[in-house]
Write a protein that holds these residues in place. Structure first.
Motif, mmCIF file in Angstrom:
data_model
loop_
_atom_site.group_PDB
_atom_site.id
_atom_site.type_symbol
_atom_site.label_atom_id
_atom_site.label_comp_id
_atom_site.label_asym_id
_atom_site.label_seq_id
_atom_site.Cartn_x
_atom_site.Cartn_y
_atom_site.Cartn_z
ATOM 1 N N GLN A 286 8.043 -57.091 4.054
ATOM 2 C CA GLN A 286 8.075 -55.827 4.781
ATOM 3 C C GLN A 286 7.447 -54.709 3.950
ATOM 4 O O GLN A 286 6.760 -53.820 4.490
ATOM 5 C CB GLN A 286 9.506 -55.474 5.172
ATOM 6 C CG GLN A 286 10.109 -56.419 6.202
ATOM 7 C CD GLN A 286 11.505 -56.011 6.631
ATOM 8 O OE1 GLN A 286 11.886 -54.846 6.555
ATOM 9 N NE2 GLN A 286 12.292 -56.985 7.070
ATOM 10 N N VAL A 287 7.655 -54.754 2.644
ATOM 11 C CA VAL A 287 7.053 -53.750 1.767
ATOM 12 C C VAL A 287 5.526 -53.870 1.775
ATOM 13 O O VAL A 287 4.809 -52.864 1.715
ATOM 14 C CB VAL A 287 7.604 -53.888 0.328
ATOM 15 C CG1 VAL A 287 6.816 -53.020 -0.649
ATOM 16 C CG2 VAL A 287 9.073 -53.490 0.294
ATOM 17 N N ILE A 288 5.011 -55.100 1.861
ATOM 18 C CA ILE A 288 3.559 -55.290 1.941
ATOM 19 C C ILE A 288 3.001 -54.519 3.131
ATOM 20 O O ILE A 288 1.973 -53.834 3.037
ATOM 21 C CB ILE A 288 3.219 -56.788 2.054
ATOM 22 C CG1 ILE A 288 3.510 -57.497 0.732
ATOM 23 C CG2 ILE A 288 1.748 -56.983 2.424
ATOM 24 C CD1 ILE A 288 3.258 -58.996 0.763
ATOM 25 N N LEU A 289 3.680 -54.609 4.287
ATOM 26 C CA LEU A 289 3.232 -53.865 5.462
ATOM 27 C C LEU A 289 3.302 -52.362 5.211
ATOM 28 O O LEU A 289 2.375 -51.622 5.556
ATOM 29 C CB LEU A 289 4.082 -54.231 6.677
ATOM 30 C CG LEU A 289 3.797 -53.427 7.959
ATOM 31 C CD1 LEU A 289 2.353 -53.609 8.400
ATOM 32 C CD2 LEU A 289 4.762 -53.818 9.070
ATOM 33 N N PHE A 290 4.375 -51.906 4.575
ATOM 34 C CA PHE A 290 4.506 -50.463 4.353
ATOM 35 C C PHE A 290 3.352 -49.905 3.532
ATOM 36 O O PHE A 290 2.832 -48.817 3.805
ATOM 37 C CB PHE A 290 5.827 -50.128 3.661
ATOM 38 C CG PHE A 290 5.881 -48.685 3.239
ATOM 39 C CD1 PHE A 290 6.170 -47.699 4.160
ATOM 40 C CD2 PHE A 290 5.559 -48.309 1.942
ATOM 41 C CE1 PHE A 290 6.144 -46.356 3.797
ATOM 42 C CE2 PHE A 290 5.539 -46.975 1.570
ATOM 43 C CZ PHE A 290 5.841 -46.000 2.510
ATOM 44 N N PHE A 291 2.918 -50.632 2.492
ATOM 45 C CA PHE A 291 1.902 -50.067 1.610
ATOM 46 C C PHE A 291 0.523 -49.991 2.256
ATOM 47 O O PHE A 291 -0.370 -49.316 1.733
ATOM 48 C CB PHE A 291 1.854 -50.843 0.288
ATOM 49 C CG PHE A 291 2.776 -50.263 -0.746
ATOM 50 C CD1 PHE A 291 2.347 -49.262 -1.595
ATOM 51 C CD2 PHE A 291 4.082 -50.691 -0.848
ATOM 52 C CE1 PHE A 291 3.196 -48.704 -2.531
ATOM 53 C CE2 PHE A 291 4.943 -50.144 -1.778
ATOM 54 C CZ PHE A 291 4.503 -49.140 -2.626
ATOM 55 N N VAL A 292 0.337 -50.657 3.386
ATOM 56 C CA VAL A 292 -0.876 -50.416 4.167
ATOM 57 C C VAL A 292 -0.910 -48.956 4.614
ATOM 58 O O VAL A 292 -1.954 -48.294 4.585
ATOM 59 C CB VAL A 292 -0.933 -51.359 5.388
ATOM 60 C CG1 VAL A 292 -2.059 -50.956 6.337
ATOM 61 C CG2 VAL A 292 -1.118 -52.808 4.932
ATOM 62 N N PHE A 293 0.252 -48.417 4.996
ATOM 63 C CA PHE A 293 0.349 -47.008 5.391
ATOM 64 C C PHE A 293 0.237 -46.096 4.168
ATOM 65 O O PHE A 293 -0.415 -45.048 4.214
ATOM 66 C CB PHE A 293 1.669 -46.750 6.119
ATOM 67 C CG PHE A 293 1.921 -47.679 7.261
ATOM 68 C CD1 PHE A 293 1.148 -47.612 8.407
ATOM 69 C CD2 PHE A 293 2.917 -48.636 7.207
ATOM 70 C CE1 PHE A 293 1.357 -48.477 9.467
ATOM 71 C CE2 PHE A 293 3.132 -49.501 8.252
ATOM 72 C CZ PHE A 293 2.353 -49.421 9.389
ATOM 73 N N TYR A 294 0.844 -46.502 3.076
ATOM 74 C CA TYR A 294 0.831 -45.687 1.863
ATOM 75 C C TYR A 294 -0.588 -45.458 1.355
ATOM 76 O O TYR A 294 -0.929 -44.371 0.869
ATOM 77 C CB TYR A 294 1.666 -46.386 0.782
ATOM 78 C CG TYR A 294 1.781 -45.624 -0.509
ATOM 79 C CD1 TYR A 294 2.748 -44.635 -0.656
ATOM 80 C CD2 TYR A 294 0.932 -45.892 -1.585
ATOM 81 C CE1 TYR A 294 2.857 -43.926 -1.849
ATOM 82 C CE2 TYR A 294 1.039 -45.191 -2.770
ATOM 83 C CZ TYR A 294 2.006 -44.211 -2.895
ATOM 84 O OH TYR A 294 2.106 -43.506 -4.071
ATOM 85 N N GLN A 295 -1.433 -46.482 1.477
ATOM 86 C CA GLN A 295 -2.795 -46.388 0.960
ATOM 87 C C GLN A 295 -3.628 -45.348 1.696
ATOM 88 O O GLN A 295 -4.638 -44.861 1.172
ATOM 89 C CB GLN A 295 -3.468 -47.769 1.049
ATOM 90 C CG GLN A 295 -4.858 -47.840 0.439
ATOM 91 C CD GLN A 295 -4.859 -47.737 -1.079
ATOM 92 O OE1 GLN A 295 -3.980 -47.142 -1.686
ATOM 93 N NE2 GLN A 295 -5.858 -48.317 -1.716
ATOM 94 N N GLN A 296 -3.205 -44.946 2.890
ATOM 95 C CA GLN A 296 -3.975 -43.958 3.652
ATOM 96 C C GLN A 296 -3.977 -42.594 2.969
ATOM 97 O O GLN A 296 -4.874 -41.775 3.200
ATOM 98 C CB GLN A 296 -3.421 -43.828 5.075
ATOM 99 C CG GLN A 296 -3.336 -45.126 5.851
ATOM 100 C CD GLN A 296 -4.611 -45.934 5.800
ATOM 101 O OE1 GLN A 296 -5.695 -45.434 6.117
ATOM 102 N NE2 GLN A 296 -4.498 -47.200 5.390
ATOM 103 N N MET A 297 -2.981 -42.337 2.123
ATOM 104 C CA MET A 297 -2.878 -41.029 1.485
ATOM 105 C C MET A 297 -4.121 -40.712 0.654
ATOM 106 O O MET A 297 -4.645 -39.593 0.708
ATOM 107 C CB MET A 297 -1.627 -40.973 0.607
ATOM 108 C CG MET A 297 -1.384 -39.618 -0.030
ATOM 109 S SD MET A 297 0.224 -39.528 -0.853
ATOM 110 C CE MET A 297 -0.014 -40.666 -2.222
ATOM 111 N N SER A 298 -4.609 -41.693 -0.099
ATOM 112 C CA SER A 298 -5.765 -41.454 -0.966
ATOM 113 C C SER A 298 -7.087 -41.730 -0.261
ATOM 114 O O SER A 298 -8.145 -41.430 -0.818
ATOM 115 C CB SER A 298 -5.671 -42.344 -2.217
ATOM 116 O OG SER A 298 -4.521 -42.036 -2.965
ATOM 117 N N THR A 299 -7.037 -42.306 0.933
ATOM 118 C CA THR A 299 -8.277 -42.678 1.627
ATOM 119 C C THR A 299 -8.428 -41.878 2.919
ATOM 120 O O THR A 299 -8.939 -40.766 2.911
ATOM 121 C CB THR A 299 -8.294 -44.197 1.892
ATOM 122 O OG1 THR A 299 -7.080 -44.581 2.580
ATOM 123 C CG2 THR A 299 -8.388 -44.966 0.592
#
Length: 523
Positions: A286-299
């Motif tokens: 589930q954390v793997i899915l969350f970090f897809v969203f997290y990566q949007q911050m820098s991109t």
């Protein structure tokens, strides 16, 4: 002579333990805060630096950043093992901090060639690998066996991380605008040096915390092996960043490695430990899915702020202040700092009352909130003026997104600490970071769905690219919430089984007779 009662003595012991825990926790939190100051100060700028100074297109910069962060988050799996088995968690953490300072110093040098940038990023990958999982593992060891405080402790730890990142994300873009890119990177190096100074002053509070090798003499052969491995990892990073196909293959290999690690642990663990490891595996996915969203911050969110967000913050037509595109990333740690104490208070209060919400339920709620946050980003486009949306939409969206982050990512390390046996702690912390590294690269691939086509578009033309992406991410997060809610019964069953096994093991240890020492008097 008046003897204190056993109850008084026990209370004093508990109080002293609590004070010792707090001091040790403060020391680790402070060096982590300064380390994150350096890392996120760099993170706020790097994609824009690659586009502006190196000449990358959006999609190339996004994927390079994704490959770099995948390596940054995967390397701690090796660093965790080094901390557990080779150098010691405490020593490895400090070695990582020194290497990170060197990496930021390299970025601060006025050399704008592609090869030198890759070399700098390679050094940073090595430093983060040595530092990250060992700092988290020290926190876990400080509160080992204190489940009532561990969620609260990791939430406060997460807040300390975001104090550092808030100031650097606000400072480095401003410094870049006034004195240039390399001056801003130099500030990142300065932050890491302050963290090392802070540790030197408070190191005694961690003298009793660490892994077994911390208590052994330092062996030259082990140090040499770590240095050789670090050089190999830095060189591999440079090669991977230069070759997209190799980066993709490494991501797939890392995903397989995560499953292999958990499979090996499940096969070799005691039967009583199995339920906790299965729960940790499900929650890690589930954390793997969350970090897809997290990566949007820098991109995608940063590029959205660059092209389609009004940089001025205004109320009633009165301009208050203006931010550059990179500074909008600071909204994330600002919200984390606001929300962390509130959540830590709620966790501690619920734990005292015996009504603590399960980690799995917190994850499910986190995905719901993240979904709402991205829908806010998507809806902002309907209120755009000449292709630019109000900066307050960014404040609202980041607030919801950050609340979700605290519920998922903020408790990720606490989840590992709760469900994974202590003897596997450092290595499993590393496996958790590998999982987040995989999703960082996937997040950059997702961000490229909003990549700019050839030729420059005006704000009105670029706006639909980003809002369409944000709506898609909102629906993806909603799907993640549905899956997380569906898994609640299974995870509840696994959690109860893990708790019962832990309590049974604790009872066996308390009832076991003390070992008899065969010294001269016994004989």
């Amino acid at each position: 002579m008046i003897n204190s009662s056993p109850g008084t003595s026990q209370t004093r012991s508990i109080t002293q333990t609590s004070i010792s825990q707090t001091r040790s926790f403060t020391t680790v939190s402070l060096i982590e805060m300064w380390e994150r100051f350096g890392y996120y100060g760099m993170a706020a700028l790097l994609v824009l630096f690659m586009i502006d100074k190196i000449g990358f297109a959006d999609d190339h910069a996004n994927l390079t950043w994704g490959a770099f962060t995948a390596l940054v988050f995967s390397a701690p799996s090796i660093g965790g093992w080094i901390g557990d088995k080779v150098l010691g968690a405490r020593r490895t953490m400090i070695a990582g901090a020194i290497v990170l300072a060197c990496g930021y110093l390299m970025l601060a040098l006025p050399v704008d060639t592609l090869g030198f940038m890759y070399a700098s990023l390679g050094v940073i990958v090595v430093g983060n690998g040595l530092f990250k999982s060992n700092a988290a593992n020290l926190v876990r060891r400080i509160f080992e066996g204190d489940d009532a405080r561990i969620d609260s402790a990791f939430t406060i730890y997460y807040m300390a991380v975001n104090i550092g990142s808030t100031f650097s994300m606000l400072a480095t873009p401003w410094i870049k605008d006034h004195w240039g890119w390399h001056a801003a990177f130099a500030v990142c190096c300065g932050g890491m040096l302050l963290g090392l100074l802070n540790f030197a002053l408070l190191r005694r509070s961690l003298a009793h915390v660490g892994s077994a090798p911390d208590d052994e003499p330092l062996r030259g052969s082990r140090v040499f092996a770590v240095i050789a491995g670090s050089l190999a990892l830095a060189a591999s990073t440079v090669f991977i960043l230069q070759h997209k196909q190799v980066a993709v293959a490494c991501v797939y290999a890392a995903g397989v490695a995560i499953l292999a690690i958990f499979g090996f642990m499940l096969k070799t663990c005691d039967r009583s430990e199995r339920a906790g490891l299965i729960a940790a595996l499900i929650l890690t996915l589930q954390v793997i899915l969350f970090f897809v969203f997290y990566q949007q911050m820098s991109t995608s969110l940063t590029l959205f702020a660059l092209r389609n967000v009004d940089p001025a913050f205004s109320i009633g037509g009165i301009a208050l202040f203006t931010w550059s595109a990179a500074q909008f990333q600071a909204l994330n740690p600002i919200w984390i700092m606001v929300l962390s104490p509130l959540l830590a208070f709620v966790y501690a209060r619920q734990a005292r009352r015996g009504r603590d919400m399960p980690v799995a339920a917190k994850y499910a709620l986190g995905f719901v909130v993240v979904a709402i946050g991205f829908f806010v980003f998507g809806l902002s486009g309907r209120y755009a003026v000449e292709g630019r949306v109000s900066s307050w939409f960014m404040v609202a969206g980041y607030g919801l997104y950050s609340f979700g982050e605290l519920l998922v990512s903020g408790l990720g390390l606490a989840m590992i600490a709760r469900y994974v046996p202590a003897r596997m702690g450092g290595f499993m912390m590393g496996a958790f970071f590998v999982a987040t590294g995989v999703s960082q690269y996937l997040g950059s691939v997702v961000a490229n769905f909003a990549r700019m086509p050839a030729g420059n578009l005006d704000a009105a033309q670029s706006l639909p690219l980003y809002t369409h992406l944000f709506f898609g991410l909102g629906w993806l997060a909603a799907g993640g919430a549905v899956v997380a809610i569906a898994l609640l019964p299974l995870l509840g069953k696994l959690s109860r089984a893990h708790q019962q096994a832990t309590q049974a093991a604790s009872r066996r240890e308390s009832l076991a007779p003390a070992p008899i020492s065969l010294n001269a008097k016994n004989v």
